[in-house]
Write a protein that holds these residues in place. Structure first.
Motif, mmCIF file in Angstrom:
data_model
loop_
_atom_site.group_PDB
_atom_site.id
_atom_site.type_symbol
_atom_site.label_atom_id
_atom_site.label_comp_id
_atom_site.label_asym_id
_atom_site.label_seq_id
_atom_site.Cartn_x
_atom_site.Cartn_y
_atom_site.Cartn_z
ATOM 1 N N THR A 162 9.958 15.193 0.035
ATOM 2 C CA THR A 162 9.949 13.816 -0.454
ATOM 3 C C THR A 162 8.532 13.293 -0.656
ATOM 4 O O THR A 162 8.250 12.593 -1.633
ATOM 5 C CB THR A 162 10.711 12.907 0.526
ATOM 6 N N LEU A 163 7.627 13.614 0.273
ATOM 7 C CA LEU A 163 6.242 13.159 0.166
ATOM 8 C C LEU A 163 5.505 13.976 -0.890
ATOM 9 O O LEU A 163 5.633 15.189 -0.949
ATOM 10 C CB LEU A 163 5.545 13.292 1.515
ATOM 11 N N ARG A 164 4.709 13.313 -1.689
ATOM 12 C CA ARG A 164 4.007 13.984 -2.783
ATOM 13 C C ARG A 164 2.627 14.486 -2.382
ATOM 14 O O ARG A 164 1.986 15.242 -3.132
ATOM 15 C CB ARG A 164 3.859 13.033 -3.972
ATOM 16 N N GLY A 185 3.119 14.261 11.264
ATOM 17 C CA GLY A 185 1.760 13.757 11.454
ATOM 18 C C GLY A 185 1.620 12.304 11.077
ATOM 19 O O GLY A 185 0.519 11.793 10.891
ATOM 20 N N LEU A 186 2.739 11.607 10.954
ATOM 21 C CA LEU A 186 2.732 10.196 10.567
ATOM 22 C C LEU A 186 3.378 9.379 11.671
ATOM 23 O O LEU A 186 4.356 9.802 12.277
ATOM 24 C CB LEU A 186 3.472 10.017 9.239
ATOM 25 N N VAL A 187 2.846 8.219 11.934
ATOM 26 C CA VAL A 187 3.266 7.474 13.115
ATOM 27 C C VAL A 187 4.396 6.484 12.840
ATOM 28 O O VAL A 187 5.109 6.095 13.758
ATOM 29 C CB VAL A 187 2.065 6.719 13.726
ATOM 30 N N ASP A 188 4.565 6.062 11.632
ATOM 31 C CA ASP A 188 5.549 5.037 11.321
ATOM 32 C C ASP A 188 6.869 5.684 10.952
ATOM 33 O O ASP A 188 6.934 6.551 10.088
ATOM 34 C CB ASP A 188 5.043 4.168 10.156
ATOM 35 N N GLN A 189 7.961 5.246 11.602
ATOM 36 C CA GLN A 189 9.265 5.825 11.303
ATOM 37 C C GLN A 189 9.648 5.595 9.841
ATOM 38 O O GLN A 189 10.192 6.466 9.187
ATOM 39 C CB GLN A 189 10.337 5.220 12.212
ATOM 40 N N MET A 190 9.356 4.398 9.336
ATOM 41 C CA MET A 190 9.577 4.104 7.922
ATOM 42 C C MET A 190 8.283 4.463 7.205
ATOM 43 O O MET A 190 7.415 3.622 6.973
ATOM 44 C CB MET A 190 9.927 2.633 7.719
ATOM 45 N N ILE A 191 8.122 5.751 6.915
ATOM 46 C CA ILE A 191 6.862 6.259 6.376
ATOM 47 C C ILE A 191 6.546 5.591 5.033
ATOM 48 O O ILE A 191 7.428 5.330 4.229
ATOM 49 C CB ILE A 191 6.927 7.788 6.242
ATOM 50 N N SER A 192 5.272 5.345 4.822
ATOM 51 C CA SER A 192 4.774 4.642 3.642
ATOM 52 C C SER A 192 5.599 4.903 2.392
ATOM 53 O O SER A 192 5.834 6.045 2.014
ATOM 54 C CB SER A 192 3.326 5.049 3.363
ATOM 55 N N ASN A 193 6.038 3.836 1.765
ATOM 56 C CA ASN A 193 6.850 4.013 0.556
ATOM 57 C C ASN A 193 6.001 4.110 -0.696
ATOM 58 O O ASN A 193 6.501 3.930 -1.812
ATOM 59 C CB ASN A 193 7.880 2.894 0.421
ATOM 60 N N GLN A 194 4.726 4.384 -0.537
ATOM 61 C CA GLN A 194 3.858 4.586 -1.690
ATOM 62 C C GLN A 194 3.421 6.044 -1.816
ATOM 63 O O GLN A 194 2.399 6.342 -2.442
ATOM 64 C CB GLN A 194 2.628 3.679 -1.573
ATOM 65 N N ARG A 195 4.205 6.966 -1.280
ATOM 66 C CA ARG A 195 3.807 8.364 -1.279
ATOM 67 C C ARG A 195 4.886 9.272 -1.874
ATOM 68 O O ARG A 195 5.012 10.420 -1.494
ATOM 69 C CB ARG A 195 3.469 8.803 0.155
ATOM 70 N N GLN A 196 5.635 8.722 -2.818
ATOM 71 C CA GLN A 196 6.703 9.488 -3.454
ATOM 72 C C GLN A 196 6.409 9.700 -4.948
ATOM 73 O O GLN A 196 5.406 9.227 -5.458
ATOM 74 C CB GLN A 196 8.041 8.772 -3.258
ATOM 75 N N ALA A 197 7.300 10.393 -5.616
ATOM 76 C CA ALA A 197 7.054 10.800 -7.003
ATOM 77 C C ALA A 197 7.074 9.634 -7.982
ATOM 78 O O ALA A 197 6.509 9.726 -9.073
ATOM 79 C CB ALA A 197 8.083 11.849 -7.422
ATOM 80 N N MET A 198 7.757 8.565 -7.650
ATOM 81 C CA MET A 198 7.722 7.339 -8.441
ATOM 82 C C MET A 198 7.275 6.211 -7.529
ATOM 83 O O MET A 198 7.426 6.292 -6.308
ATOM 84 C CB MET A 198 9.099 7.009 -9.023
ATOM 85 N N THR A 199 6.773 5.157 -8.123
ATOM 86 C CA THR A 199 6.367 4.008 -7.324
ATOM 87 C C THR A 199 6.835 2.734 -8.021
ATOM 88 O O THR A 199 7.488 2.787 -9.062
ATOM 89 C CB THR A 199 4.842 4.016 -7.102
ATOM 90 N N ASP A 200 6.514 1.589 -7.437
ATOM 91 C CA ASP A 200 7.021 0.316 -7.943
ATOM 92 C C ASP A 200 6.109 -0.271 -9.016
ATOM 93 O O ASP A 200 4.880 -0.278 -8.863
ATOM 94 C CB ASP A 200 7.161 -0.688 -6.800
ATOM 95 N N ASP A 201 6.712 -0.755 -10.084
ATOM 96 C CA ASP A 201 6.059 -1.557 -11.128
ATOM 97 C C ASP A 201 5.116 -0.804 -12.065
ATOM 98 O O ASP A 201 4.827 -1.293 -13.144
ATOM 99 C CB ASP A 201 5.290 -2.735 -10.506
ATOM 100 N N VAL A 202 4.599 0.350 -11.655
ATOM 101 C CA VAL A 202 3.627 1.054 -12.488
ATOM 102 C C VAL A 202 4.081 2.486 -12.749
ATOM 103 O O VAL A 202 4.991 3.007 -12.113
ATOM 104 C CB VAL A 202 2.227 1.070 -11.834
ATOM 105 N N GLY A 228 16.357 2.013 -8.595
ATOM 106 C CA GLY A 228 16.748 3.426 -8.596
ATOM 107 C C GLY A 228 16.178 4.212 -7.452
ATOM 108 O O GLY A 228 15.947 5.417 -7.582
ATOM 109 N N SER A 229 15.935 3.537 -6.298
ATOM 110 C CA SER A 229 15.335 4.251 -5.176
ATOM 111 C C SER A 229 15.845 3.703 -3.860
ATOM 112 O O SER A 229 16.324 2.571 -3.773
ATOM 113 C CB SER A 229 13.808 4.147 -5.226
ATOM 114 N N ILE A 230 15.716 4.529 -2.829
ATOM 115 C CA ILE A 230 16.110 4.156 -1.475
ATOM 116 C C ILE A 230 15.304 5.031 -0.517
ATOM 117 O O ILE A 230 14.824 6.100 -0.900
ATOM 118 C CB ILE A 230 17.628 4.349 -1.261
ATOM 119 N N ALA A 231 15.140 4.607 0.728
ATOM 120 C CA ALA A 231 14.459 5.439 1.720
ATOM 121 C C ALA A 231 15.322 6.663 2.038
ATOM 122 O O ALA A 231 16.527 6.534 2.280
ATOM 123 C CB ALA A 231 14.186 4.642 2.985
#
Length: 329
Positions: free
Chosen positions: A316-318, A180-197, A250-253
């Protein structure tokens, strides 16, 4: 006078007897060796799972103390360059090493060299190739307290066989459409860890037991496809962007690959491979028929090499809203 002759004794085996003994030894080795090898493989797999449990417990202890999981990467919006590994050191029995690591310096800074070049057992699966280090080279970041911003800084860091996600690489057709997502590189802000915070557990709305925290992606910086080492190292080279060092990013797509070669993009059908085909963006362990994954509740699962690409994506998606049962993976 007749002299008595001493009786003669054979000093060794005859050729026939020797052949029989060698044959029996061969049979014994043939029976015992596979048993020993299987026992070693089982022990390595169990220790690999124990490592993940330890890291999972460390993440949960960190969350309890700080209100969220540690950042998968730092240095984008704030902080010096590094990853989640150093944040866990006090929570996985590495208090002394933690004291020697400075978050005021980049992970590849000379000031962190002694700490970063220490290999931490919890980050290494014993089934993976031995004697690896990962070379990282870059200039000091703007946030670093190192005043020298021009020199090329270098460390040969201890490796990390476990990684979290910063996105999804999915085929544009087939099950890729079912996300249900249109971008092949699906948003990298929807995982169990995120950047900087620090990401609060409340953000993991699909359930802690059904969301990936870490996966085995063993063997870096070596490149592995379908059980065979390739002739080139990690595609990210030796820059600060390199993955596979416990103190670094410590992360990769995440994403599946074509099972035929473990390298070309997934087709979006049942021929795709999520486990043990590619150690750059898929789940990859040096175990027969599968690899280990860590969920956000601290539980560890061994997933088989038939895990389909859509389930891999949903794990993978939270916050995709899909309900997965334990027997779905």
């Amino acid at each position: 006078m007749r002299t008595e002759m001493a009786p003669c004794f054979r000093a060794g085996f005859s050729r026939v007897e020797l052949a029989i003994v060698v044959g029996m030894l061969g049979l014994v080795v043939g029976f015992v060796l596979p048993v020993v090898q299987a026992a070693r493989a089982d022990a390595a797999r169990a220790q690999c799972q124990e490592n993940l449990r330890k890291l999972g417990q460390g993440c949960l202890e960190f969350e309890k103390a700080n209100g969220g999981f540690p950042p998968r990467r730092t240095g984008f919006q704030s902080g010096t360059k590094g990853g989640w590994g150093p944040y866990l050191l006090p929570h996985i029995g590495e208090a002394d090493l933690a004291k020697s690591y400075s978050f005021k310096l980049d992970c590849y800074d000379p000031g962190n060299k002694a700490a970063v070049e220490t290999q931490v057992k919890a980050f290494v699966c014993p089934a993976s190739p031995p004697n690896r280090t990962l070379t990282m080279k870059s200039q000091a970041s703007g946030k670093s307290e190192n005043p020298d911003k021009d020199s090329l800084l270098t460390v040969n860091g201890g490796v990390n066989d476990y990684i979290t996600s910063n996105g999804l690489l999915l085929p544009r057709g087939g099950y890729g459409l079912n996300t249900g997502l249109v971008d092949q590189m699906i948003s990298n802000q929807r995982q169990a860890m995120t950047d900087d915070v620090y990401l609060p557990l409340a953000k993991i709305t699909d359930g802690l037991g059904c969301t990936l925290l870490l996966i085995e992606q063993a063997g870096r910086p070596q490149t592995w496809r379908n059980g065979k080492q390739q002739g080139k190292d990690d595609l990210f080279g030796m820059t600060s962007n390199a993955r596979g060092m416990w103190a670094g990013y410590g992360s990769i797509a995440f994403g599946p690959a074509a099972r035929s070669d473990g390298n070309t993009p997934a087709h979006g059908d049942a021929t795709d491979c999520s486990v043990n085909c590619n150690n750059q963006f898929g789940i990859y362990g040096f175990h027969a028929n599968g690899a280990n994954i860590l969920m956000c509740d601290g539980s560890v699962r061994f997933v088989g090499d038939k895990l389909d690409g859509l389930t891999f994506a949903l794990l993978t998606l939270r916050d995709d809203g899909r309900v997965l049962a334990l027997d779905d993976f």
